[in-house]
Design a protein around this motif. Structure first.
Motif, PDB file in Angstrom:
ATOM      1  N   ASN A 191      17.308  59.697  61.812  1.00 25.09           N
ATOM      2  CA  ASN A 191      17.627  58.815  60.686  1.00 25.09           C
ATOM      3  C   ASN A 191      16.909  57.484  60.877  1.00 25.09           C
ATOM      4  N   GLU A 227      16.656  55.134  58.761  1.00 26.43           N
ATOM      5  CA  GLU A 227      17.407  54.037  58.157  1.00 26.43           C
ATOM      6  C   GLU A 227      18.181  53.258  59.211  1.00 26.43           C
ATOM      7  N   GLU A 269      21.033  59.712  65.000  1.00 23.69           N
ATOM      8  CA  GLU A 269      21.509  60.913  64.308  1.00 23.69           C
ATOM      9  C   GLU A 269      20.533  62.086  64.416  1.00 23.69           C
TER      10      GLU A 269
END
Length: 115
Positions: free
Chosen positions: A7, A9, A67
């Protein structure tokens, strides 16, 4: 890509717009993934369970933080295989899957390293 290997982000959230910190974090993650690959495969070649345990423990926070669910699952499947069957053909099959997923994560973040 349906399920990205990590991930990205999370990097933006953690760095809060600090470009220098973002560059450092990306490099740290990239280096961590490369170290995981090298030390895990070396541990497998040398049939050194301790080396594999050490690198698994070292990168566990990064795998969780960013993640990397698929890679985490595969690493812990390898742990179970080693504990139950040692360096068997099951573990050799596991290594193929591990190598594919760790290389996918590395290639996913590599363009950010080269940017």
């Amino acid at each position: 890509m349906e399920n990205p290997p990590l991930n990205l982000e999370k990097i933006d959230i953690m760095t809060e717009g600090d470009a220098e910190f973002k560059t450092e974090l990306i490099m740290a993650l990239y280096n961590s993934l490369n170290e995981l690959k090298e030390r895990y495969l070396q541990g497998a070649r040398e049939q050194n369970i301790t080396a594999i345990q050490e690198i698994r423990h070292k990168v566990k926070p990064s795998l969780s933080l960013f993640e990397m669910h698929d890679l985490t699952r595969i690493v812990y499947e390898g742990k179970d295989i080693l504990e139950e069957h040692g360096f068997s053909s099951l573990f050799r099959d596991h290594l193929i899957l591990f190598k594919q997923h760790v290389e996918l994560a590395i290639s996913y973040i590599q363009p950010l390293v080269e940017a």
